[in-house]
Design a protein around this motif. Structure first.
Motif, PDB file in Angstrom:
ATOM      1  N   MET A   1      44.280  29.772  39.117  1.00  0.00           N
ATOM      2  CA  MET A   1      44.116  31.221  39.268  1.00  0.00           C
ATOM      3  C   MET A   1      43.750  31.856  37.931  1.00  0.00           C
ATOM      4  N   ALA A   2      42.851  32.838  37.973  1.00  0.00           N
ATOM      5  CA  ALA A   2      42.403  33.476  36.735  1.00  0.00           C
ATOM      6  C   ALA A   2      43.203  34.743  36.480  1.00  0.00           C
ATOM      7  N   GLU A   3      43.314  35.110  35.184  1.00  0.00           N
ATOM      8  CA  GLU A   3      44.097  36.292  34.783  1.00  0.00           C
ATOM      9  C   GLU A   3      43.153  37.437  34.423  1.00  0.00           C
ATOM     10  N   LEU A   4      43.382  38.582  35.080  1.00  0.00           N
ATOM     11  CA  LEU A   4      42.611  39.774  34.746  1.00  0.00           C
ATOM     12  C   LEU A   4      43.557  40.807  34.146  1.00  0.00           C
ATOM     13  N   VAL A   5      43.175  41.378  33.021  1.00  0.00           N
ATOM     14  CA  VAL A   5      43.947  42.479  32.443  1.00  0.00           C
ATOM     15  C   VAL A   5      43.118  43.756  32.585  1.00  0.00           C
ATOM     16  N   VAL A   6      43.696  44.750  33.238  1.00  0.00           N
ATOM     17  CA  VAL A   6      43.025  46.039  33.360  1.00  0.00           C
ATOM     18  C   VAL A   6      43.709  47.008  32.410  1.00  0.00           C
ATOM     19  N   VAL A   7      42.947  47.530  31.462  1.00  0.00           N
ATOM     20  CA  VAL A   7      43.524  48.430  30.458  1.00  0.00           C
ATOM     21  C   VAL A   7      43.274  49.867  30.912  1.00  0.00           C
ATOM     22  N   GLY A   8      44.330  50.532  31.342  1.00  0.00           N
ATOM     23  CA  GLY A   8      44.186  51.918  31.802  1.00  0.00           C
ATOM     24  C   GLY A   8      44.360  52.012  33.301  1.00  0.00           C
ATOM     25  N   GLN A   9      45.174  52.960  33.732  1.00  0.00           N
ATOM     26  CA  GLN A   9      45.391  53.175  35.162  1.00  0.00           C
ATOM     27  C   GLN A   9      45.168  54.643  35.504  1.00  0.00           C
ATOM     28  N   GLY A  10      44.012  55.120  35.125  1.00  0.00           N
ATOM     29  CA  GLY A  10      43.573  56.417  35.629  1.00  0.00           C
ATOM     30  C   GLY A  10      42.978  56.195  36.998  1.00  0.00           C
ATOM     31  N   ARG A  21      41.647  43.885  44.856  1.00  0.00           N
ATOM     32  CA  ARG A  21      42.687  43.362  45.746  1.00  0.00           C
ATOM     33  C   ARG A  21      42.195  43.322  47.190  1.00  0.00           C
ATOM     34  N   ALA A  22      41.388  44.300  47.560  1.00  0.00           N
ATOM     35  CA  ALA A  22      40.901  44.334  48.940  1.00  0.00           C
ATOM     36  C   ALA A  22      39.921  43.200  49.207  1.00  0.00           C
ATOM     37  N   ARG A  23      39.124  42.850  48.191  1.00  0.00           N
ATOM     38  CA  ARG A  23      38.072  41.864  48.426  1.00  0.00           C
ATOM     39  C   ARG A  23      38.501  40.443  48.101  1.00  0.00           C
ATOM     40  N   ASP A  24      39.460  40.296  47.199  1.00  0.00           N
ATOM     41  CA  ASP A  24      39.836  38.972  46.712  1.00  0.00           C
ATOM     42  C   ASP A  24      40.804  38.319  47.700  1.00  0.00           C
ATOM     43  N   THR A  25      40.298  38.030  48.878  1.00  0.00           N
ATOM     44  CA  THR A  25      41.187  37.517  49.927  1.00  0.00           C
ATOM     45  C   THR A  25      41.675  36.100  49.614  1.00  0.00           C
ATOM     46  N   ALA A  26      40.925  35.407  48.766  1.00  0.00           N
ATOM     47  CA  ALA A  26      41.334  34.034  48.445  1.00  0.00           C
ATOM     48  C   ALA A  26      42.343  33.988  47.302  1.00  0.00           C
ATOM     49  N   GLY A  27      42.662  35.154  46.729  1.00  0.00           N
ATOM     50  CA  GLY A  27      43.640  35.169  45.638  1.00  0.00           C
ATOM     51  C   GLY A  27      43.135  34.519  44.374  1.00  0.00           C
ATOM     52  N   ARG A  28      41.900  34.787  43.985  1.00  0.00           N
ATOM     53  CA  ARG A  28      41.328  34.166  42.787  1.00  0.00           C
ATOM     54  C   ARG A  28      41.849  34.802  41.508  1.00  0.00           C
ATOM     55  N   TRP A  29      42.204  36.078  41.572  1.00  0.00           N
ATOM     56  CA  TRP A  29      42.623  36.792  40.351  1.00  0.00           C
ATOM     57  C   TRP A  29      44.064  37.261  40.439  1.00  0.00           C
ATOM     58  N   ARG A  30      44.784  37.070  39.354  1.00  0.00           N
ATOM     59  CA  ARG A  30      46.061  37.757  39.193  1.00  0.00           C
ATOM     60  C   ARG A  30      45.815  38.923  38.235  1.00  0.00           C
ATOM     61  N   ILE A  31      46.243  40.132  38.650  1.00  0.00           N
ATOM     62  CA  ILE A  31      45.903  41.322  37.873  1.00  0.00           C
ATOM     63  C   ILE A  31      47.130  41.872  37.159  1.00  0.00           C
ATOM     64  N   THR A  32      46.978  42.129  35.867  1.00  0.00           N
ATOM     65  CA  THR A  32      47.991  42.881  35.135  1.00  0.00           C
ATOM     66  C   THR A  32      47.352  44.200  34.716  1.00  0.00           C
ATOM     67  N   ALA A  33      47.917  45.293  35.188  1.00  0.00           N
ATOM     68  CA  ALA A  33      47.378  46.608  34.820  1.00  0.00           C
ATOM     69  C   ALA A  33      48.313  47.252  33.817  1.00  0.00           C
ATOM     70  N   LEU A  34      47.764  47.662  32.684  1.00  0.00           N
ATOM     71  CA  LEU A  34      48.574  48.245  31.615  1.00  0.00           C
ATOM     72  C   LEU A  34      48.246  49.732  31.514  1.00  0.00           C
ATOM     73  N   ALA A  35      49.252  50.561  31.770  1.00  0.00           N
ATOM     74  CA  ALA A  35      49.030  51.998  31.816  1.00  0.00           C
ATOM     75  C   ALA A  35      49.694  52.660  30.625  1.00  0.00           C
ATOM     76  N   GLU A  36      49.000  53.621  30.063  1.00  0.00           N
ATOM     77  CA  GLU A  36      49.564  54.348  28.924  1.00  0.00           C
ATOM     78  C   GLU A  36      50.579  55.385  29.395  1.00  0.00           C
TER      79      GLU A  36
END
Lengths: 837, 125
Positions: A1-10, A21-36
């Protein structure tokens, strides 16, 4: 599984997570969202509604589910740097996240122009909920506020300050408001409309320095032309700058005026780092709108899953209601295309400005600007780049109920109805026909159309109608019928009580929506005093106490002053009563005198004094006929051509007590100079040399409307007969809380249909309407007097049933300009306290 | 409806009850305000079915003592009072606000004794 970091949660960062999340039905990405920010994503576009009573919860965007461990949202966790060699992201708390891909969605920061002293306490920016909380706190006890910046954001901020009841100024560097979206002509009208709303507009000038008082707080803003505005707070809202410092520090190229440079795939110079939204610079442009940001988020979600989506180009169309003024701008609004032609309709009477920009052969729509009335935005914007369905002038012509084929139904299936969320007409029709959506909320949930700025919501309703879906007219959870249907049921079946009606035609025990509506229906069919028997339980507090509830729980009292004519003796009675009871007095907008601050138990004694002096209830409390305003007419005025005062008095007495879906106001002017402002009323009468002209469907209020000419030069009897029928037809068929203007607008056939019904009797109901009005006129009785004559009803007028002589101790007053006003009430429940002043 | 249980539970405790108003004069679906000895104000309601409820009279959203003057109704079968000030709707059995979760009003035990409606001072948790 690949790691995605999303910087910003506007809004854009959130949209990216949602899309992936809606499209990645196979679970290819794990997402970490970092919000200020310390709170999950919220609707920044609707930020100002926070001052109109919306809560943080209302603004919150639908959370992305994180139950499967593939999404981790960390709030209050700003990112410090990106190590492109080690492929890690480090946050302020020291945590390090390894990544396979990073998406920068850091947005922008407010631009504070170089104004000396701009960091003093009392200076703010307008970007986050925290900013708004700070502004609200500062507005407490403040009188004046200045917004630096007259663009879209600046007017948003000005709107907020006016809703906080500050005297508001806007300072704009350019020669007009909203220079980026609106052209010169539209800007001129916009400036005028905004000024009329009480905002002072200063164009062609900038802020030079902020001066502080001895306490260090803002006291004055000095402008570049040397003028100064005394103010308690300053909000800088002069545009935004991309937050690209993470990218800069990581050695990624940025645009000339900032923004991380990305390609059409939203990829930066580093193939594993993307940027979306306001921090990205795409083909040399940085977009400060949410729609292009959403489009970029969709592109990146697709690319992360191996797709090849590319940024489709930005739709910078904007439709807003700023300070209650409609403004829309779309496509090539400034006619920058070679050979573009502009067709302008500038109507200073209707106070609307409309412009369409078309190609040199006048065949293709390129863009446009609408100010004052933006209803045509929904049908014009999707036509940009397409062949025109009609003559350009017709597209912006003011004809109501037009039959030109520019309705949303005539658009092609690939036209975008919702640009914020990129939803086409075809997608919406599919949702209706294949997904079984039968109302607007269902379409919103299914397609996301209408969930951002909301300007396309009316089109969604029209598409439902086009598709043959009947929409619910249910009044509330207790009745499936519309108000008009209930009116007919009551008229036909002879049902005379709410209990009977809800038992036979509804369910449950009613609520604050259906009970007053039914009370109004019963009252307009002649059902006795509003406080008789069970009817008393249906009334809103104003009708129940025959007075107007004010903010501290006291009431105000308005005696009828027909046509605004009053004798000196009666004036003295009002003065004496107000003095004796310590009431605050104010002349109202409708030529009457309002007396404020009466406690419940004082009302009967106040009425008794007024009734004894010949006054009666002015029905200021009910959804009913209120006032008929008049000028002095031919009696005194050297210009008057007819006796407007006599007619106004006759009309006011004729329709007094008539209950309706909304309040009704009228005006009679004695000549075309229109001093009574009759064209801003539901019923407007203007004298002509030959008789009277009748205008219908105007109103002031939240959405001011001009009345439209209905008939010209009629005699008095014809005039009165037409008003009788117009009012009763309205009372019978309008929706709950629907004013005459929107009632006529929603009517099939509009004004022409109305004319056919009440002039030509096309429905054959005029005899019935005439008879009903005759019954109303003959059955009128003063509601105040009826209470004074009835011990049972009088017993309601106590503060406490078990302590009838004790006034409510929570009511206290202070003094302002020699009169008593409500003392500030402290509400300590986290409630927005913006309007406490 | 939970009122019967409440009433029984309360009867077992020894409360300090304040007489409010004769039951016969309490019009169904229209509230009255009453003053308790400790100075607090309660709004007392009799629903269409004859059940009695009492909640604090002060609207927490605005601080004015006006809840007794609102419209009684129901939401999905739960009896409610809508504040006349800004139309927040409160569930009468619990005092919770159904339209804005930040708000709630205290509720009070209420009973009928010798034809009179009585409210227990001190409120309920």
């Amino acid at each position: 599984m690949a790691e995605l970091v999303v910087v910003g949660q506007g809004m854009v960062g959130h949209r990216l997570v949602e899309a992936l999340r809606a499209r990645d039905t196979a679970g290819r990405w794990r997402i970490t969202a970092l919000a200020e920010e310390p709170r999950p994503a919220y609707d920044r576009v609707a930020l100002s509604s926070y001052f109109d009573g919306a809560t943080e919860d209302d603004l919150r965007l639908e959370p992305v589910p994180d139950g499967d461990g593939l999404f981790d949202l960390r709030l209050d966790e700003p990112v410090h740097d990106i190590d492109r060699v080690a492929r890690t992201v480090t946050t302020a708390s020291g945590a390090t996240h390894a990544y396979d891909a990073v998406v920068l969605a850091t947005g922008s920061r407010p631009f504070v122009p170089p104004v000396e002293g701009a960091d003093a306490p009392g200076c703010f920016v307008y970007r986050t909920i925290d900013d708004l909380d700070a502004i609200r706190a500062a507005a407490e006890g403040a009188r004046t506020g200045v917004v630096v910046g007259g663009g879209l954001l600046g007017l948003e901020a000005a709107n907020a300050l006016t809703s906080l009841r500050l005297d508001t100024h806007v300072v704009e560097f350019a020669a007009r408001l909203m220079p980026a979206q609106v052209d010169e002509g539209g800007g001129a009208l916009l400036g005028q409309l905004v000024t009329e709303l009480g905002v002072t507009v200063h164009c062609d000038v900038s802020g030079r320095s902020v001066e502080s008082g001895s306490d260090g707080r803002v006291r004055r803003l000095v402008l570049s032309d040397g003028e100064a505005i005394d103010t308690d707070l300053v909000v800088f809202s002069a545009g935004v700058r991309p937050r690209d410092e993470l990218a800069r520090n990581a050695g990624l190229p940025v645009g000339e005026r900032g923004g991380v440079v990305v390609d059409a795939a939203c990829r930066t110079a580093d193939p594993s780092i993307f940027a979306v939204g306001e921090c990205a610079c795409l083909e040399g442009s940085v977009y400060g709108l949410v729609a292009p940001g959403y489009a970029m988020a969709e592109v990146v979600a697709d690319r992360l899953l191996g797709g090849s989506a590319a940024f489709p180009g930005a739709d910078t169309a904007t439709k807003l209601k700023l300070l209650g003024v409609d403004v829309a701008s779309f496509g090539d609004a400034h006619a920058r295309t070679d050979g573009a032609l502009e067709v302008v309709l500038n109507d200073p009477v209707a106070r609307t400005y409309a412009k369409v920009v078309v190609s040199d052969d006048a065949r293709t729509l390129l863009g446009g600007v609408l100010v004052g009335d933006a209803t045509r935005y929904a049908t014009l914007r999707p036509l940009v780049g397409r062949p025109l369905p009609a003559d350009p002038a017709v597209l912006i012509a003011p004809a109501p109920g037009d039959a030109v084929g520019v309705g949303v139904g005539s658009l092609p299936d690939d036209a975008q109805i919702c640009t914020c969320n990129v939803v086409t007409k075809g997608a919406i029709l599919t949702a209706i026909t294949d997904e079984g959506c039968t109302d607007v909320p269902a379409i919103k949930a299914c397609t996301r159309a209408g969930t951002s700025c909301g300007s396309c919501v009316p089109s969604l309703g029209q598409l439902l109608a086009t598709a043959g879906v009947e929409q619910s007219k249910a009044l509330c959870e207790h009745f499936d019928q519309s108000r008009a249907e209930l009116f007919e049921i009551v008229a036909v079946t002879g049902v005379r009580t709410f209990s009977d009606l809800v038992a036979r035609h509804g369910r449950g025990r009613g609520c604050d929506i259906c009970k007053p509506a039914v009370a109004s229906i019963l009252a307009s069919q002649g059902n006795g005093h509003v406080l008789a028997g069970e009817q008393a339980t249906l009334q809103d507090t104003n009708d129940h106490f025959l007075a107007n509830l004010q903010r501290n729980g006291t009431y105000s009292v308005v005696p009828r002053i027909p046509g605004g004519e009053i004798s000196p003796r009666k004036l003295m009675v009002i003065g004496q009563v107000a003095e004796d009871f310590g009431l605050y007095t104010k002349i109202t907008g409708g030529q009457r005198i309002d007396m404020f601050g009466a406690r419940v138990e004082q009302l009967p004694e106040i009425w008794r004094r007024l009734v004894d002096a010949g006054f009666e209830s002015g029905h200021a409390y009910g959804k009913a006929m209120r006032t008929v305003k008049s000028c002095v007419g031919s009696t005194w005025c050297r210009y008057g051509v007819q006796d407007s005062v006599t007619l106004a008095i006759e009309l006011e007495l004729r329709y007094r007590g008539l209950r309706a879906p909304h309040k009704i106001k009228a005006g009679v002017s004695g000549c075309a100079r229109e001093c009574a402002e009759a064209q801003a009323k539901d019923v407007g009468v203007i004298a002509t040399e030959q008789g009277w002209s009748l205008y219908v469907g105007g109103n002031g209020g939240f959405r001011p409307r001009h009345a439209e000419l209905f008939v010209n030069d009629v005699d008095r009897d014809t005039l009165v007969r037409l008003i009788d029928r117009y009012l009763l037809f309205y009372v019978r068929t309008a929706d709950r809380m629907q004013r005459t203007a929107s009632w006529i607008e929603a009517m099939d056939g509009g004004l022409d249909h109305l004319r056919a019904v009440i002039v030509d009797d096309s429905l054959g109901i005029c005899a019935e309407l005439d008879a009903a009005m005759a019954r109303h006129v003959s059955s009128y009785a003063d509601e105040w007097r009826a209470v004074l004559d009835d011990q049972d009803k009088l017993a309601r007028f106590v503060s406490f049933v078990n302590a009838p002589d004790t006034p409510d101790p929570s009511i206290t007053f202070s003094v302002e300009r020699d009169q008593r006003v409500p003392a500030p009430v402290s509400v300590d429940l986290g409630m927005p306290n913006a309007n406490r002043r | 409806m939970t009122v019967t249980t409440e009433r029984r539970r309360v009867d077992q405790r020894r409360g300090d009850w304040a007489r409010v108003w004769p039951l016969a004069r309490l019009q169904p679906e229209r509230g009255v305000a009453a003053l308790l000895r400790d100075g607090t104000q309660v709004a007392v309601f009799r629903t269409y079915d004859g059940d009695l409820y009492a909640v604090a009279n002060v609207d927490p959203a605005c601080g004015a003592a006006v809840l007794s003057r609102g419209i009684v109704g129901d939401r999905a079968g739960v009896p409610t009072i809508a504040s006349p000030m800004h139309k927040h709707v409160y569930a009468l059995p619990t005092g919770e606000c159904l339209t804005d979760p930040r708000f709630a009003v205290a509720r009070y035990d209420v009973r009928v004794r010798d034809g009179a409606v009585e409210v227990r001072q001190g409120g309920s948790p």
